[in-house]
Design an enzyme around this catalytic site. Structure first.
Site, PDB file in Angstrom:
ATOM      1  N   ARG A  22      13.522  13.690 -10.008  1.00  0.00           N
ATOM      2  CA  ARG A  22      12.914  12.847  -8.920  1.00  0.00           C
ATOM      3  C   ARG A  22      13.657  11.641  -8.420  1.00  0.00           C
ATOM      4  NH1 ARG A  22       8.389  15.684  -7.998  1.00  0.00           N
ATOM      5  NH2 ARG A  22       7.563  16.810 -10.026  1.00  0.00           N
ATOM      6  N   ASP A  23      13.753  11.706  -7.209  1.00  0.00           N
ATOM      7  CA  ASP A  23      14.121  10.478  -6.647  1.00  0.00           C
ATOM      8  C   ASP A  23      13.433   9.188  -7.079  1.00  0.00           C
ATOM      9  OD1 ASP A  23      16.428   9.845  -3.938  1.00  0.00           O
ATOM     10  OD2 ASP A  23      14.966   8.309  -4.506  1.00  0.00           O
ATOM     11  N   ILE A  24      14.342   8.189  -7.291  1.00  0.00           N
ATOM     12  CA  ILE A  24      13.572   7.040  -7.740  1.00  0.00           C
ATOM     13  C   ILE A  24      12.643   6.136  -6.689  1.00  0.00           C
ATOM     14  CG2 ILE A  24      15.762   5.208  -7.392  1.00  0.00           C
ATOM     15  CD1 ILE A  24      15.111   4.278 -10.379  1.00  0.00           C
ATOM     16  N   HIS A  70      25.165  15.581  -4.230  1.00  0.00           N
ATOM     17  CA  HIS A  70      23.838  15.801  -4.587  1.00  0.00           C
ATOM     18  C   HIS A  70      23.112  16.054  -3.422  1.00  0.00           C
ATOM     19  CE1 HIS A  70      24.148  11.537  -3.191  1.00  0.00           C
ATOM     20  NE2 HIS A  70      23.050  11.625  -2.764  1.00  0.00           N
ATOM     21  N   MET A  71      22.100  16.903  -3.481  1.00  0.00           N
ATOM     22  CA  MET A  71      21.168  17.630  -2.273  1.00  0.00           C
ATOM     23  C   MET A  71      20.039  16.826  -2.588  1.00  0.00           C
ATOM     24  SD  MET A  71      20.996  21.582  -1.988  1.00  0.00           S
ATOM     25  CE  MET A  71      22.506  21.751  -1.339  1.00  0.00           C
ATOM     26  N   HIS A  72      19.566  16.556  -1.546  1.00  0.00           N
ATOM     27  CA  HIS A  72      17.893  15.871  -1.376  1.00  0.00           C
ATOM     28  C   HIS A  72      17.029  17.073  -1.036  1.00  0.00           C
ATOM     29  CE1 HIS A  72      18.934  11.537  -1.140  1.00  0.00           C
ATOM     30  NE2 HIS A  72      20.125  12.058  -0.635  1.00  0.00           N
ATOM     31  N   VAL A 130      25.378   6.995  -3.280  1.00  0.00           N
ATOM     32  CA  VAL A 130      25.804   7.458  -4.855  1.00  0.00           C
ATOM     33  C   VAL A 130      26.927   8.603  -4.616  1.00  0.00           C
ATOM     34  CG1 VAL A 130      25.149   8.663  -7.078  1.00  0.00           C
ATOM     35  CG2 VAL A 130      23.473   7.239  -5.559  1.00  0.00           C
ATOM     36  N   ASN A 170      24.208  13.918   2.182  1.00  0.00           N
ATOM     37  CA  ASN A 170      24.954  13.003   3.149  1.00  0.00           C
ATOM     38  C   ASN A 170      26.212  12.969   2.589  1.00  0.00           C
ATOM     39  OD1 ASN A 170      22.299  12.244   4.015  1.00  0.00           O
ATOM     40  ND2 ASN A 170      21.866  10.883   2.354  1.00  0.00           N
TER      41      ASN A 170
HETATM   42  P1  AMP Z   1      22.357   9.097  -0.782  1.00  0.00           P
HETATM   43  O1  AMP Z   1      21.883   8.136  -0.060  1.00  0.00           O
HETATM   44  O2  AMP Z   1      22.345  10.513  -0.383  1.00  0.00           O
HETATM   45  O3  AMP Z   1      23.521   8.790  -1.663  1.00  0.00           O
HETATM   46  O4  AMP Z   1      21.212   9.244  -1.861  1.00  0.00           O
HETATM   47  C1  AMP Z   1      21.037   8.737  -3.254  1.00  0.00           C
HETATM   48  C2  AMP Z   1      19.783   8.892  -3.840  1.00  0.00           C
HETATM   49  O5  AMP Z   1      19.624   8.633  -4.755  1.00  0.00           O
HETATM   50  C3  AMP Z   1      18.637   7.925  -2.929  1.00  0.00           C
HETATM   51  O6  AMP Z   1      17.513   8.521  -2.297  1.00  0.00           O
HETATM   52  C4  AMP Z   1      18.417   6.846  -4.387  1.00  0.00           C
HETATM   53  O7  AMP Z   1      17.072   6.621  -4.067  1.00  0.00           O
HETATM   54  C5  AMP Z   1      18.521   7.998  -5.500  1.00  0.00           C
HETATM   55  N1  AMP Z   1      18.657   7.449  -6.760  1.00  0.00           N
HETATM   56  C6  AMP Z   1      19.500   6.311  -6.987  1.00  0.00           C
HETATM   57  N2  AMP Z   1      19.478   5.861  -8.254  1.00  0.00           N
HETATM   58  C7  AMP Z   1      18.542   6.978  -8.935  1.00  0.00           C
HETATM   59  C8  AMP Z   1      18.052   6.928 -10.045  1.00  0.00           C
HETATM   60  N3  AMP Z   1      18.480   6.223 -11.280  1.00  0.00           N
HETATM   61  N4  AMP Z   1      17.346   7.926 -10.278  1.00  0.00           N
HETATM   62  C9  AMP Z   1      16.881   8.500  -9.387  1.00  0.00           C
HETATM   63  N5  AMP Z   1      17.083   8.512  -8.237  1.00  0.00           N
HETATM   64  C10 AMP Z   1      17.984   7.466  -7.761  1.00  0.00           C
END
Ligand code: AMP
Ligand code: ZN
Length: 113
Positions: A28-30, A99-101, A95, A86
């Site tokens: 889950r996204d934080i 990754h895929m949202h 990050v 992204n």
């Molecule tokens: P992006 O902007 O596509 O790089 O998305 C990175 C996503 O990772 C963001 O939606 C953050 O909220 C999420 N994120 C960052 N750190 C963590 C974490 N420790 N656990 C879960 N999600 C995270």
């Protein structure tokens, strides 16, 4: 190893992991942007789409299949969901681990950019 998502894969920082197999992990996204906001990643550290080799392309298919399975488990396939990858500064990648949202559980904005 200072990659946040590699640390999640290694279990070094806590996260709500909801799926894992040999190649893919989802959690889950934080900072959720929708009632369901999951992050699907390869275990392997691939920084972005730019570093994805031809041999690694099937990983994207696996990530999409995992996303759809998780969407079904979240009960959002009837109403629908969105998958987002992204890339780069203007694309909003923060990050540097591919990754895929998966977003759903509410009617998402029709505006994509
Ligand atoms: P992006 O902007 O596509 O790089 O998305 C990175 C996503 O990772 C963001 O939606 C953050 O909220 C999420 N994120 C960052 N750190 C963590 C974490 N420790 N656990 C879960 N999600 C995270
Ligand atoms: Zn990483």
């Amino acid at each position: 190893m200072d990659c946040i998502f590699c640390q999640i894969v290694a279990g070094k920082i806590p996260s709500e992991i909801i799926y894992q197999d040999e190649e893919v992990i989802a959690f889950r996204d934080i900072n959720p942007q929708a009632p369901t906001h999951l992050i699907i990643i390869p275990r392997k550290h691939i920084p972005s789409l730019a570093e994805l080799s031809p041999a690694e392309l099937p990983l994207i298919g696996r990530m999409v299949a995992v996303a759809h399975k998780l969407a079904r488990e979240e009960g959002i396939t009837e109403t629908g969901y969105r998958l987002v990858v992204n890339y780069g500064e203007w694309g909003g990648q923060i990050v540097p681990h591919l990754h895929m949202h998966l977003l759903g559980g509410k009617r998402l904005s029709a505006k994509l950019g």
